[in-house]
Design an enzyme around this catalytic site. Structure first.
Site, short mmCIF file in Angstrom:
data_model
loop_
_atom_site.label_atom_id
_atom_site.label_comp_id
_atom_site.label_asym_id
_atom_site.label_seq_id
_atom_site.Cartn_x
_atom_site.Cartn_y
_atom_site.Cartn_z
N HIS A 106 -13.47 -34.31 8.32
CA HIS A 106 -12.24 -35.30 8.41
C HIS A 106 -12.57 -36.65 7.27
O HIS A 106 -11.50 -36.90 6.67
CB HIS A 106 -12.49 -36.35 9.67
CG HIS A 106 -11.89 -35.47 11.08
ND1 HIS A 106 -10.51 -35.14 10.94
CD2 HIS A 106 -12.59 -35.30 12.24
CE1 HIS A 106 -10.25 -34.31 11.98
NE2 HIS A 106 -11.43 -34.50 12.93
N ARG A 152 6.59 -31.75 16.17
CA ARG A 152 5.63 -31.20 17.06
C ARG A 152 5.41 -31.98 18.14
O ARG A 152 5.15 -33.14 17.98
CB ARG A 152 4.39 -30.98 16.27
CG ARG A 152 3.16 -30.20 16.88
CD ARG A 152 1.91 -30.16 16.50
NE ARG A 152 1.30 -31.34 16.25
CZ ARG A 152 0.05 -31.63 15.54
NH1 ARG A 152 -0.38 -30.54 14.85
NH2 ARG A 152 -0.50 -32.66 15.37
N GLU A 197 -2.24 -21.40 16.54
CA GLU A 197 -3.76 -21.69 16.27
C GLU A 197 -4.82 -21.30 17.23
O GLU A 197 -5.83 -21.33 17.02
CB GLU A 197 -3.74 -23.19 16.32
CG GLU A 197 -2.90 -23.75 17.43
CD GLU A 197 -2.65 -25.44 17.15
OE1 GLU A 197 -3.22 -25.92 16.19
OE2 GLU A 197 -1.80 -26.08 18.02
N ASP A 222 -7.46 -25.19 13.34
CA ASP A 222 -7.90 -24.65 14.43
C ASP A 222 -8.05 -23.30 14.60
O ASP A 222 -8.94 -22.70 15.21
CB ASP A 222 -7.03 -25.10 15.61
CG ASP A 222 -7.45 -26.70 16.14
OD1 ASP A 222 -8.50 -27.31 15.92
OD2 ASP A 222 -6.39 -27.22 16.71
N ARG A 282 -15.77 -27.22 12.65
CA ARG A 282 -15.63 -27.85 11.01
C ARG A 282 -16.30 -28.92 10.73
O ARG A 282 -16.44 -29.18 9.32
CB ARG A 282 -13.98 -27.67 10.77
CG ARG A 282 -13.21 -28.80 11.48
CD ARG A 282 -11.92 -29.07 10.95
NE ARG A 282 -10.95 -29.88 11.54
CZ ARG A 282 -10.21 -30.32 11.00
NH1 ARG A 282 -9.71 -30.56 9.65
NH2 ARG A 282 -9.34 -31.29 11.87
N CYS A 333 0.63 -24.74 8.03
CA CYS A 333 0.61 -26.06 8.00
C CYS A 333 -0.66 -26.86 8.09
O CYS A 333 -0.88 -27.79 7.89
CB CYS A 333 1.33 -26.68 9.12
SG CYS A 333 0.72 -26.17 10.79
#
Length: 574
Positions: A190, A333, A433, A457, A467, A504
């Site tokens: 992140h 979404r 995903e 994901d 990750r 995306c």
């Protein structure tokens, strides 16, 4: 003496400046007692430090907007909650007042106690939050030793440390930090993603740099190549100046692309959408010439208060996003929260041992039909103001999409009966995903109008690699033959069924991946506005026909090394 270190370039950009070294806070504070007469002074010193850190967190939170408000805000909010924990505060006061420990040693004891509590928890998520305890205690310790509340920053300097937290990045940028170098960290963490969004040069995994860099040393940082030079010589400085000129030239060139088409060398138009979740993001996407919004996140609405937002609050946000794109398609979404964050949104769920594999995304929406029905009403009402698509996250089964489609139909009828204007066509899409959805897309195809691949994901689930786990950085990569095969098959299935397919995840926003994704057949990208122009530039440099002819060689690659070679050759050809 000149020394060079190599790490991983996590965020592009170059910097030249003095080092500010921040050693790992190991809490090795020796036992220190104070006299009874000094108790009141020590308590006042501690409380001043707490207030100072509260002010820092509040100021950082106020500066956030858009995607950063969601990504960084959750870390800042958690730190603020820890800082207001009565058990922590009362424990610190008691250690100073009753045991007459110094504030520093009291912090060390409280940190050790809380770390032990987190370590004993069965929940993996909560065990991982011990890092937040360390960061909060570290902030307090630093505040205790500042002569002035905001002294000791890194303005105009390069921060060299073991790791950097996402919650720190906005503050570091506001202080004028030039670049960051860490011995740990991952290019996919992140913190790295946010550094790229903020355009802060970042080198991670720079090995022994902490052992050889001192405060005040002159450093040259190359965030693209992952290089750090201590005490640079004349050649290093010439290279730095050349890179800076190239970067400035590139920025000017990119600025000219704001109104240029996203078209390959051989004349094929590629659709470039933006990810967003605020008015600022929407305005930036519009200004950069995005084809529309490929992913408008709705979670931030649910994380702003202690209860789920009502229908009108959601409707206004969705309507404004649609109006802001002035007729360009807006893909919104539906709620994508897991048990680790649902409590903050007023959606109480039982504690889950692994929220990443739990009741999140569409699973949560279907489990909380009352909340989902309100969101669906708000979305359909907003569809009357311009082209709007609904994207459903974490889809794994056909039945999930059938349930969402049924709710869409019944909600449309109810709204029209109430006199609301609702668009005749509101396309419904699925996020790909979950590996099961990717593999079973042919069975899902008749339930959706489009699909969007969430590579972050998808890669994590396919490779069983977190990750954010530094030890798995080499494994967690989209450049795995199995990942490429799944991407190719999803894109092929979409084309065969007449379904638009977008990517995306972070992969779509990295210019280095553009030739690969085009070769796999992708024609729609959705990415953070910060990298939109760079990706447009990369697309305009590609010959799509040549890349598609070389796709077979890409798919024959048996390992990461083979895929890397293909990408280097594609880059050279372009």
């Amino acid at each position: 003496m000149r020394r060079a270190f190599t790490g991983h370039g996590a965020s592009r950009g170059s910097a030249l400046g003095h080092a500010r070294v921040r050693l790992p806070f190991l809490f090795e504070v020796s036992e220190q007692h104070i006299a009874e007469a000094d108790v009141a002074t020590e308590l006042a010193r501690l409380h001043a430090a707490i207030q100072d850190v509260r002010a820092e967190l509040h100021a950082a939170r106020e500066r956030l907007h858009g995607a950063l408000a969601h990504e960084v805000g959750e870390f800042l909010d958690l730190h603020a909650l820890l800082l207001d924990d009565p058990e922590l505060l009362q424990g610190l006061d008691a250690l100073i007042r009753d045991s007459r420990y110094s504030a520093d040693y009291a912090l060390r004891l409280q940190r050790d106690r809380l770390a032990a509590v987190f370590a004993a928890m069965d929940d993996d998520y909560f065990r991982s939050r011990s890092e937040d305890v360390d960061q909060v205690i570290g902030r307090l310790h630093a505040a205790l030793h500042r002569g002035e509340p905001h002294a000791g920053g890194v303005a105009g300097e390069i921060l060299v440390t073991d790791t950097v937290a996402p919650a720190e990045l906005v503050q570091l940028q506001s202080q004028g930090v030039l670049a960051i170098v860490t011995t740990g960290g991952s290019m996919l963490s992140h913190a790295a993603i946010l550094a790229r969004s903020l355009h802060i040069p970042l080198v991670v995994g720079a090995g022994e740099v902490l052992q050889h860099v001192n405060d005040g040393d002159v450093l040259v940082v190359d965030g693209a190549r992952g290089r750090v030079v201590v005490s640079p010589d004349a050649s290093d400085l010439r290279g730095y100046r050349t890179r800076r000129r190239d970067e400035q030239h590139e920025r000017r060139q990119l600025h000219r692309l704001r109104r240029e088409p996203t078209r390959t060398l051989d004349g094929v138009d590629i659709r470039l959408y933006a990810n967003a979740e605020s008015r600022d993001d929407v305005a930036e996407a519009h200004a950069l010439g995005a084809a529309g919004l490929g992913l408008y996140r709705t979670e931030y609405l649910f994380l702003q208060g202690s209860a789920a937002p009502d229908e009108d609050t959601q409707f206004r946000a969705y309507r404004d996003a649609v109006l802001g794109m002035t007729g360009r398609t807006v893909t919104i979404r539906t709620l994508d929260l897991g048990a680790d964050k649902a409590d903050r949104a007023g959606l109480t769920l039982p504690r889950e041992p692994n929220p990443a594999l739990g009741c999140r995304g569409v699973r949560l929406s279907l489990a909380r039909g009352d909340i989902f029905a309100i969101q669906m009403r708000a979305l359909l009402r907003a569809s009357g103001y311009g082209p709007l698509r609904i994207l459903v996250p974490m889809v794994a089964t056909r039945d999930e999409m059938l349930q969402v489609a049924a709710l869409l139909r019944s909600t449309r009828e109810a709204l029209r009966a109430e006199g609301h204007h609702v668009a005749d066509e509101v396309p419904l899409g699925a996020m790909i995903e979950v590996p099961a959805a990717a593999l079973a897309l042919p069975a899902l195809a008749d339930t959706v109008d489009f699909v969007s691949i969430g590579t972050n994901d998808l890669v994590q689930y396919m490779l069983a690699a977190d990750r954010n786990n530094d030890a798995l950085e080499d494994l967690h990569s989209p450049l795995h033959p199995a990942v490429l095969r799944v991407l190719r098959d999803v894109i092929r299935t979409g084309r065969a069924r007449g379904l638009p397919v977008a990517v995306c995840g972070e992969m779509a926003g990295d210019p280095a991946f553009v030739p690969l994704l085009l070769a796999l057949g992708l024609e729609e990208f959705s990415l953070h506005p910060a990298t939109l122009l760079e990706v447009r530039q990369a697309i305009r440099a590609c010959d799509l026909g040549a890349l598609r002819r070389r796709a077979g060689a890409l798919m024959r690659a048996r390992d990461r090394a083979g895929i890397d070679r293909w990408m280097r050759q594609a880059s050279t050809a372009a």
